[in-house]
Design a protein around this motif. Structure first.
Motif, PDB file in Angstrom:
ATOM      1  N   LYS A 110      21.159 -16.619  57.321  1.00  0.00           N
ATOM      2  CA  LYS A 110      20.329 -15.491  57.790  1.00  0.00           C
ATOM      3  C   LYS A 110      20.928 -14.874  59.056  1.00  0.00           C
ATOM      4  O   LYS A 110      20.318 -14.003  59.674  1.00  0.00           O
ATOM      5  N   ARG A 208       7.232 -26.508  54.720  1.00  0.00           N
ATOM      6  CA  ARG A 208       8.697 -26.576  54.778  1.00  0.00           C
ATOM      7  C   ARG A 208       9.106 -26.673  56.237  1.00  0.00           C
ATOM      8  O   ARG A 208       8.652 -25.867  57.057  1.00  0.00           O
ATOM      9  N   PHE A 223       2.237 -23.014  55.271  1.00  0.00           N
ATOM     10  CA  PHE A 223       1.843 -21.695  54.791  1.00  0.00           C
ATOM     11  C   PHE A 223       1.115 -21.843  53.462  1.00  0.00           C
ATOM     12  O   PHE A 223       0.999 -22.947  52.927  1.00  0.00           O
TER      13      PHE A 223
HETATM   14  P1  ATP Z   1      12.845 -17.198  51.838  1.00  0.00           P
HETATM   15  O1  ATP Z   1      14.097 -16.678  51.157  1.00  0.00           O
HETATM   16  O2  ATP Z   1      12.086 -16.136  52.610  1.00  0.00           O
HETATM   17  O3  ATP Z   1      13.031 -18.467  52.580  1.00  0.00           O
HETATM   18  P2  ATP Z   1      12.162 -18.443  49.357  1.00  0.00           P
HETATM   19  O4  ATP Z   1      12.941 -17.579  48.420  1.00  0.00           O
HETATM   20  O5  ATP Z   1      12.666 -19.773  49.753  1.00  0.00           O
HETATM   21  O6  ATP Z   1      11.818 -17.565  50.677  1.00  0.00           O
HETATM   22  P3  ATP Z   1      10.178 -19.226  47.469  1.00  0.00           P
HETATM   23  O7  ATP Z   1      10.587 -20.630  47.427  1.00  0.00           O
HETATM   24  O8  ATP Z   1      10.537 -18.337  46.330  1.00  0.00           O
HETATM   25  O9  ATP Z   1      10.675 -18.560  48.844  1.00  0.00           O
HETATM   26  O10 ATP Z   1       8.625 -19.169  47.752  1.00  0.00           O
HETATM   27  C1  ATP Z   1       7.782 -18.198  47.179  1.00  0.00           C
HETATM   28  C2  ATP Z   1       7.050 -17.394  48.244  1.00  0.00           C
HETATM   29  O11 ATP Z   1       6.421 -18.247  49.190  1.00  0.00           O
HETATM   30  C3  ATP Z   1       7.947 -16.483  49.095  1.00  0.00           C
HETATM   31  O12 ATP Z   1       8.197 -15.256  48.436  1.00  0.00           O
HETATM   32  C4  ATP Z   1       7.107 -16.290  50.332  1.00  0.00           C
HETATM   33  O13 ATP Z   1       6.134 -15.275  50.142  1.00  0.00           O
HETATM   34  C5  ATP Z   1       6.400 -17.609  50.476  1.00  0.00           C
HETATM   35  N1  ATP Z   1       7.080 -18.455  51.470  1.00  0.00           N
HETATM   36  C6  ATP Z   1       8.167 -19.247  51.270  1.00  0.00           C
HETATM   37  N2  ATP Z   1       8.503 -19.875  52.407  1.00  0.00           N
HETATM   38  C7  ATP Z   1       7.605 -19.476  53.348  1.00  0.00           C
HETATM   39  C8  ATP Z   1       7.411 -19.782  54.725  1.00  0.00           C
HETATM   40  N3  ATP Z   1       8.181 -20.649  55.361  1.00  0.00           N
HETATM   41  N4  ATP Z   1       6.387 -19.185  55.383  1.00  0.00           N
HETATM   42  C9  ATP Z   1       5.559 -18.319  54.754  1.00  0.00           C
HETATM   43  N5  ATP Z   1       5.699 -17.996  53.444  1.00  0.00           N
HETATM   44  C10 ATP Z   1       6.695 -18.555  52.763  1.00  0.00           C
END
Ligand code: ATP
Length: 478
Positions: A110, A208, A223
């Motif tokens: 990032k 996480r 979250f």
């Molecule tokens: P990112 O790339 O932002 O880390 P991710 O692709 O790992 O997200 P997913 O594992 O696909 O995320 O999780 C599905 C959804 O859960 C995400 O689109 C987001 O809206 C939410 N999410 C994931 N991680 C977090 C977090 N640490 N805090 C808040 N919302 C989260």
């Protein structure tokens, strides 16, 4: 706009949202009186209503309004074998790097990208210095190329089950809600006698241990997620992916999100998870740029296959009608493919707050400007505020309280406020996103009418008292 100016306008809006959230009781820093805990947030009276409304709207459209999706509410702590089989114990990690200058710890994937070997200027101890980038990125905080080696950092939170830490008592807080749907696939399918295509939906907390927490509640360690696993015959998966990506995009628009701030972006091949056969992100134009709101992926039969292998339990569905292409006979056992729309509830709350935020300058006939949250009435924490024009008139206050009770009995969150001049009270409700205010005044005594004021255009209508509940209810359902 120049980059600097643009960045300050962006952080300005975020600061305003954070300020509004604290001032009006949407979101507080966790454990604030002890100095706060990084990346943990508490939802106050308005915030909890907004979050619950977002989640209820999702549940309504994903479960209650459909015949092909059912719900699940599974444990946050599951057998550690689940996370071994899913690959989270071995591979759920992000690349972690430390900045040797400002000591910031950040995610390499990032960070700002530079050309390897390039000369970069950055600030260290108040001076601008030059360095050479030996990695393809620099510190997001100070811009230094002086970084540690990259290490893989596992995001799972560990704890122990039982009173003694024996080493094999390690369990994990779930990092996603999805796995519970896979391991319960046959339980749900057989008890509800479901035939693919069908979905299992779940909402709840996920955890996480994020390396970088950022942008207020956008990325935090604890979250709330809203996920649905849609099990379908393998050959139908591409069509269902198309269907769900559009359905999920439209959901945000139906709830008032501005279309120009939303987009669907297909994952590039190098972005795709190794098991996925197609993935789209619903992205929102946050103050810092386009970023993820929700992911919709074709996960193939990867997860069911992994759990079948690791548990030794068959997770196939038996279709008695389908012809087996190998034997030519009727009846096929197969592992369904899965389309997964995975959204973050807390991230969605932030999105709706940002999207709804508006400032109106003073205008002719109105000397004060106003801040208004133009939330969709279904999402608004308070639906209607009841305001007696004069606090000292007991008939007015009594009547207003009576109407509040009437709304509450009808399941509509109503709020009574008699403090300060009427303009100040309207301003407070505008900031809280309350779509309707009803004022009880002297004329109410005479003819049984009240004034209804609409948040968005501040229009005021005179309506009959007995019609108030009906009018507000139908506007919310619109
Ligand atoms: P990112 O790339 O932002 O880390 P991710 O692709 O790992 O997200 P997913 O594992 O696909 O995320 O999780 C599905 C959804 O859960 C995400 O689109 C987001 O809206 C939410 N999410 C994931 N991680 C977090 C977090 N640490 N805090 C808040 N919302 C989260």
């Amino acid at each position: 706009m120049g980059d600097k100016k643009k960045n300050s306008a962006e952080s300005d809006l975020m600061q305003k949202i954070v300020g509004l959230c604290k001032r009006r009781g949407f979101v507080f820093q966790s454990s604030e009186i002890y100095g706060g805990l990084k990346s943990a947030y508490d939802y106050g009276p308005l915030g909890v209503e907004l979050k619950r409304n977002v989640m209820a709207e999702w549940w309504r459209s994903m479960v209650h309004e459909r015949e092909d999706v059912v719900g699940l509410d599974a444990s946050i702590i599951m057998s550690p074998k689940v996370w071994q089989a899913s690959g989270h114990v071995g591979g759920f990690s992000d690349p972690l790097v430390d900045c040797k200058d400002c000591k910031t710890r950040f995610r390499a994937d990032k960070a700002p990208v530079v050309e390897k070997g390039a000369e970069v200027k950055y600030r260290a101890q108040g001076k601008t210095v030059t360095g050479v980038a030996n990695q393809p990125y620099v510190c997001p905080e100070c811009g230094s190329p002086n970084l540690s080696e990259e290490r893989e950092f596992n995001l799972l939170f560990k704890t122990n089950l039982g009173p003694v830490d024996t080493g094999d008592s390690t369990v994990y807080l779930r990092p996603e809600t999805a796995q519970a749907m896979f391991v319960n696939f046959l339980n749900v399918q057989s008890t509800y006698r479901l035939k693919p295509p069908f979905g299992i939906a779940q909402q709840g907390k996920s955890f996480r241990n994020e390396i970088t927490v950022e942008h207020f509640i956008f990325r935090s360690c604890e979250f709330e997620q809203m996920e649905m696993e849609y099990f379908c015959p393998p050959e139908e998966a591409p069509n269902w992916l198309d269907y769900w990506k559009q359905e999920r995009f439209d959901w945000y628009v139906r709830l008032g999100c501005k279309k120009e701030n939303l987009r669907l972006r297909a994952h590039e091949d190098d972005e795709l998870a190794h098991y996925a056969d197609g993935c789209y992100d619903v992205e929102y134009k946050y103050p810092w740029g386009w970023d993820e709101l929700e992911g919709i992926a074709n996960r193939t039969n990867y997860d069911l296959k992994k759990h079948q292998e690791a548990s030794g339990k068959k997770l196939t569905y038996f279709d008695p009608v389908k012809i087996n292409p190998e034997t030519g006979k009727q009846g096929v056992h197969y592992l369904p493919y899965v389309i997964e729309p995975a959204a973050g509830a807390t991230r969605t709350v932030l999105m709706f707050l940002l999207d709804a935020y508006d400032e109106e300058p003073p205008s002719e006939g109105r000397k004060d400007g106003r801040v208004v949250l133009r939330l969709h009435p279904r999402l608004a924490p308070i639906k209607v505020a009841l305001l007696p024009l004069v606090k000292k008139d007991e008939w007015l206050t009594g009547k207003a309280r009576e109407i509040v009770k009437d709304f509450l009995r009808n399941g509509i969150n109503a709020f009574y406020d008699e403090k300060d001049a009427i303009g100040r009270r309207y301003a407070r409700q505008d900031e809280a996103g309350t779509p309707f205010c009803i004022t009880v005044d002297g004329q109410t005594k005479e003819d049984g009418t009240v004034t209804i004021r609409y948040r968005d255009d501040m229009r005021q209508d005179r309506i009959k008292l007995e019609e108030a509940v009906h009018i507000v209810t139908s506007k919310i359902r619109e």
